[in-house]
Motif scaffolding. Structure first.
Motif, PDB file in Angstrom:
ATOM      1  N   SER A  50     -61.974  61.381  73.544  1.00 40.82           N
ATOM      2  CA  SER A  50     -63.093  60.476  73.740  1.00 40.82           C
ATOM      3  C   SER A  50     -64.235  60.824  72.792  1.00 40.82           C
ATOM      4  CB  SER A  50     -63.590  60.538  75.186  1.00 40.82           C
ATOM      5  OG  SER A  50     -64.714  59.690  75.342  1.00 40.82           O
ATOM      6  N   CYS A  51     -64.772  59.828  72.154  1.00 43.53           N
ATOM      7  CA  CYS A  51     -65.861  60.027  71.203  1.00 43.53           C
ATOM      8  C   CYS A  51     -67.149  59.385  71.684  1.00 43.53           C
ATOM      9  CB  CYS A  51     -65.471  59.469  69.852  1.00 43.53           C
ATOM     10  SG  CYS A  51     -63.972  60.198  69.193  1.00 43.53           S
ATOM     11  N   GLY A  52     -67.225  59.075  72.963  1.00 46.01           N
ATOM     12  CA  GLY A  52     -68.440  58.480  73.498  1.00 46.01           C
ATOM     13  C   GLY A  52     -68.443  56.971  73.338  1.00 46.01           C
ATOM     14  N   HIS A  53     -69.630  56.401  73.299  1.00 44.53           N
ATOM     15  CA  HIS A  53     -69.781  54.951  73.235  1.00 44.53           C
ATOM     16  C   HIS A  53     -70.289  54.531  71.865  1.00 44.53           C
ATOM     17  CE1 HIS A  53     -69.285  55.304  77.530  1.00 44.53           C
ATOM     18  NE2 HIS A  53     -69.304  54.001  77.666  1.00 44.53           N
ATOM     19  N   TRP A  54     -69.380  54.057  71.045  1.00 44.14           N
ATOM     20  CA  TRP A  54     -69.721  53.462  69.760  1.00 44.14           C
ATOM     21  C   TRP A  54     -69.525  51.954  69.870  1.00 44.14           C
ATOM     22  CZ3 TRP A  54     -66.657  56.940  65.751  1.00 44.14           C
ATOM     23  CH2 TRP A  54     -67.265  58.206  65.702  1.00 44.14           C
ATOM     24  N   ILE A  55     -70.333  51.189  69.153  1.00 46.10           N
ATOM     25  CA  ILE A  55     -70.153  49.735  69.168  1.00 46.10           C
ATOM     26  C   ILE A  55     -69.224  49.284  68.049  1.00 46.10           C
ATOM     27  CG2 ILE A  55     -72.368  49.335  70.291  1.00 46.10           C
ATOM     28  CD1 ILE A  55     -73.502  48.538  67.571  1.00 46.10           C
ATOM     29  N   SER A  56     -68.910  50.189  67.120  1.00 50.38           N
ATOM     30  CA  SER A  56     -67.895  49.932  66.097  1.00 50.38           C
ATOM     31  C   SER A  56     -67.289  51.270  65.714  1.00 50.38           C
ATOM     32  CB  SER A  56     -68.495  49.238  64.864  1.00 50.38           C
ATOM     33  OG  SER A  56     -69.335  50.131  64.148  1.00 50.38           O
ATOM     34  N   VAL A  57     -66.073  51.232  65.165  1.00 49.42           N
ATOM     35  CA  VAL A  57     -65.408  52.473  64.762  1.00 49.42           C
ATOM     36  C   VAL A  57     -64.634  52.224  63.475  1.00 49.42           C
ATOM     37  CG1 VAL A  57     -63.347  52.032  66.167  1.00 49.42           C
ATOM     38  CG2 VAL A  57     -63.917  54.381  65.492  1.00 49.42           C
ATOM     39  N   THR A  58     -64.609  53.221  62.612  1.00 52.83           N
ATOM     40  CA  THR A  58     -63.848  53.176  61.371  1.00 52.83           C
ATOM     41  C   THR A  58     -63.243  54.549  61.138  1.00 52.83           C
ATOM     42  OG1 THR A  58     -64.039  52.905  58.950  1.00 52.83           O
ATOM     43  CG2 THR A  58     -66.011  53.606  60.116  1.00 52.83           C
ATOM     44  N   VAL A  59     -61.986  54.571  60.684  1.00 55.88           N
ATOM     45  CA  VAL A  59     -61.267  55.828  60.503  1.00 55.88           C
ATOM     46  C   VAL A  59     -60.867  55.978  59.042  1.00 55.88           C
ATOM     47  CG1 VAL A  59     -59.357  57.270  61.290  1.00 55.88           C
ATOM     48  CG2 VAL A  59     -60.345  55.568  62.832  1.00 55.88           C
ATOM     49  N   ASP A  70     -78.077  52.018  69.050  1.00 56.82           N
ATOM     50  CA  ASP A  70     -79.349  51.886  68.344  1.00 56.82           C
ATOM     51  C   ASP A  70     -79.165  51.601  66.860  1.00 56.82           C
ATOM     52  OD1 ASP A  70     -78.444  54.293  67.409  1.00 56.82           O
ATOM     53  OD2 ASP A  70     -80.179  55.466  68.058  1.00 56.82           O
ATOM     54  N   SER A  71     -77.920  51.273  66.458  1.00 55.83           N
ATOM     55  CA  SER A  71     -77.564  50.932  65.075  1.00 55.83           C
ATOM     56  C   SER A  71     -77.586  52.120  64.122  1.00 55.83           C
ATOM     57  CB  SER A  71     -78.478  49.820  64.521  1.00 55.83           C
ATOM     58  OG  SER A  71     -78.331  48.635  65.279  1.00 55.83           O
ATOM     59  N   SER A  72     -77.625  53.327  64.646  1.00 60.71           N
ATOM     60  CA  SER A  72     -77.521  54.512  63.807  1.00 60.71           C
ATOM     61  C   SER A  72     -76.056  54.884  63.614  1.00 60.71           C
ATOM     62  CB  SER A  72     -78.280  55.685  64.420  1.00 60.71           C
ATOM     63  OG  SER A  72     -77.703  56.066  65.666  1.00 60.71           O
ATOM     64  N   GLY A  89     -81.653  56.143  60.172  1.00 62.30           N
ATOM     65  CA  GLY A  89     -82.024  54.744  60.016  1.00 62.30           C
ATOM     66  C   GLY A  89     -81.072  53.814  60.733  1.00 62.30           C
ATOM     67  N   GLU A  90     -81.313  52.523  60.593  1.00 61.95           N
ATOM     68  CA  GLU A  90     -80.507  51.498  61.241  1.00 61.95           C
ATOM     69  C   GLU A  90     -79.579  50.849  60.221  1.00 61.95           C
ATOM     70  OE1 GLU A  90     -82.908  48.701  63.319  1.00 61.95           O
ATOM     71  OE2 GLU A  90     -83.985  50.232  64.463  1.00 61.95           O
ATOM     72  N   PHE A  91     -78.355  50.572  60.670  1.00 63.71           N
ATOM     73  CA  PHE A  91     -77.324  50.032  59.786  1.00 63.71           C
ATOM     74  C   PHE A  91     -76.646  48.830  60.432  1.00 63.71           C
ATOM     75  CE2 PHE A  91     -78.079  54.229  58.262  1.00 63.71           C
ATOM     76  CZ  PHE A  91     -77.833  54.188  56.912  1.00 63.71           C
ATOM     77  N   HIS A  92     -76.227  47.895  59.585  1.00 67.98           N
ATOM     78  CA  HIS A  92     -75.435  46.751  60.052  1.00 67.98           C
ATOM     79  C   HIS A  92     -73.971  47.135  60.225  1.00 67.98           C
ATOM     80  CE1 HIS A  92     -78.600  43.840  59.866  1.00 67.98           C
ATOM     81  NE2 HIS A  92     -78.783  43.956  58.563  1.00 67.98           N
ATOM     82  N   SER A  93     -73.476  48.040  59.357  1.00 67.04           N
ATOM     83  CA  SER A  93     -72.056  48.400  59.393  1.00 67.04           C
ATOM     84  C   SER A  93     -71.855  49.740  58.711  1.00 67.04           C
ATOM     85  CB  SER A  93     -71.204  47.326  58.696  1.00 67.04           C
ATOM     86  OG  SER A  93     -71.526  47.251  57.314  1.00 67.04           O
ATOM     87  N   VAL A  94     -70.687  50.348  58.962  1.00 65.53           N
ATOM     88  CA  VAL A  94     -70.284  51.583  58.302  1.00 65.53           C
ATOM     89  C   VAL A  94     -68.783  51.544  58.118  1.00 65.53           C
ATOM     90  CG1 VAL A  94     -70.051  52.848  60.492  1.00 65.53           C
ATOM     91  CG2 VAL A  94     -70.413  54.112  58.353  1.00 65.53           C
ATOM     92  N   ASP A  95     -68.291  52.129  57.018  1.00 66.26           N
ATOM     93  CA  ASP A  95     -66.860  52.157  56.766  1.00 66.26           C
ATOM     94  C   ASP A  95     -66.485  53.518  56.182  1.00 66.26           C
ATOM     95  OD1 ASP A  95     -64.384  50.576  56.904  1.00 66.26           O
ATOM     96  OD2 ASP A  95     -64.317  50.878  54.745  1.00 66.26           O
TER      97      ASP A  95
END
Length: 317
Positions: A50-59, A70-72, A89-95
């Motif tokens: 378990s990695c907690g609560h992320w609203i998006s994930v990328t591997v 909080d978009s961090s 800071g705040e981000f729209h996305s991460v990959d």
């Protein structure tokens, strides 16, 4: 001789993350610290970590990242010996790529962190909408629809085609992009047909190591390129999410069922529960051997990771 199948990864545990927040981080900063953490290689069981609560994930290959509420950006390493610096800071996305990651800030800036041995952190200036981190390179789509790529260019994977695009996905040494009409355009390494996109209109695109998959408007997945153990032979289910990894692909059906095909991440399969999103990983290791890791987000918001198939080139002899 093939390496044995194992269900344990080095330093997968999210509780042992190996990173620090840098409030003054910029894309030009040195992103790693040579200080190692002896407690990181603790051999924790990778099954259903378990990695907690992320609203998006990328591997990627050596790390997984996601966005918090909080978009961090938050990341944890699988096999990282250096300190991983996470931009604030705040981000729209991460990959996540192999050993680096890139994000789009709320201001439209591409910010990358991790290893920079091929220039994969040297992102261009500009206003961008989408970014995708590949093996040792990355590509981004600007607000004007133009694609910019940077990093390793041994297969011309950073020489993007001209035109207007809405998304891009970077793989091992190739990349593909979607036009506004849903057409797929690919470039870079085509040694196994991973750039030979079919005709049709597609809504989602994902580049793996040596294969590529896309989700059509009828919700069926189409794949092309390397077909090791049917990695490019998707089941005929309607999907809403698809993600291509090293030698396998995973998708979420319209009924929230997780389905994977290709070389399995055996010994540590995915948990038997619904998922909202899935991200298939690249290879933890190198070109010839390593471990696959996948992660997904459940309807309750939990981010779970699993994997552990350790193999080498002799698996394909």
């Amino acid at each position: 001789m093939a390496l044995p199948v194992v269900a344990v990864l080095l330093a997968l545990g999210c509780s042992s993350r190996h990173s620090e927040i840098d409030d003054d981080f910029t894309a030009d900063d040195d992103t790693t610290d040579t200080t190692s953490d002896d407690d990181t290689n603790n051999g924790e069981d990778a099954c259903h970590e378990s990695c907690g609560h992320w609203i998006s994930v990328t591997v990627g290959g050596e790390l997984a990242c996601g966005l918090l509420a909080d978009s961090s950006i938050d990341c944890f390493p699988f096999a990282w010996s250096n300190q991983l610096t996470i931009p604030s800071g705040e981000f729209h996305s991460v990959d996540a790529g192999y050993d680096h990651f890139c994000g789009i800030s709320v201001e439209g800036e591409v910010v990358c962190s991790g290893e920079n041995h091929s220039g994969q952190l040297e992102s261009p200036e500009g206003d961008f909408a989408v970014v995708s981190a590949g093996f040792m390179f990355a590509c981004a789509v600007g607000q004007d629809g133009q694609i910019a790529c940077w990093g390793e260019n041994g297969s011309n994977q950073t020489i993007a085609p001209a035109g207007s695009f809405i998304s891009v996905s970077a793989g091992l040494a190739h990349a593909c992009a979607l036009t506004a009409l849903g057409e797929v355009v690919c470039w870079g390494d085509n040694s196994l047909g991973q750039c030979e996109a079919p005709d049709g209109s597609f809504e989602l695109l994902t580049a793996g190591a040596y294969h590529t998959c896309a989700l059509a408007s009828d919700s069926l997945v189409h794949c092309w390129g390397n077909d090791a153990q049917d990695a490019a032979d998707p089941p005929l289910f309607p999907f809403r999410v698809v993600s291509a990894g090293y030698e396998h692909t995973c998708g979420i059906t319209i009924e929230d069922e997780l389905v994977c095909w290709g070389v399995p991440v055996a010994e540590c399969p995915a948990p038997d529960e619904p998922f909202e999103f899935v991200a298939a990983g690249l290879l933890v290791g190198n070109y010839s051997s390593g471990v696959d890791v996948d992660c997904g987000i459940t309807p309750s918001g939990d981010t779970l990771c699993w994997g552990g198939r350790y193999y080498d080139d002799s698996d394909y002899d």
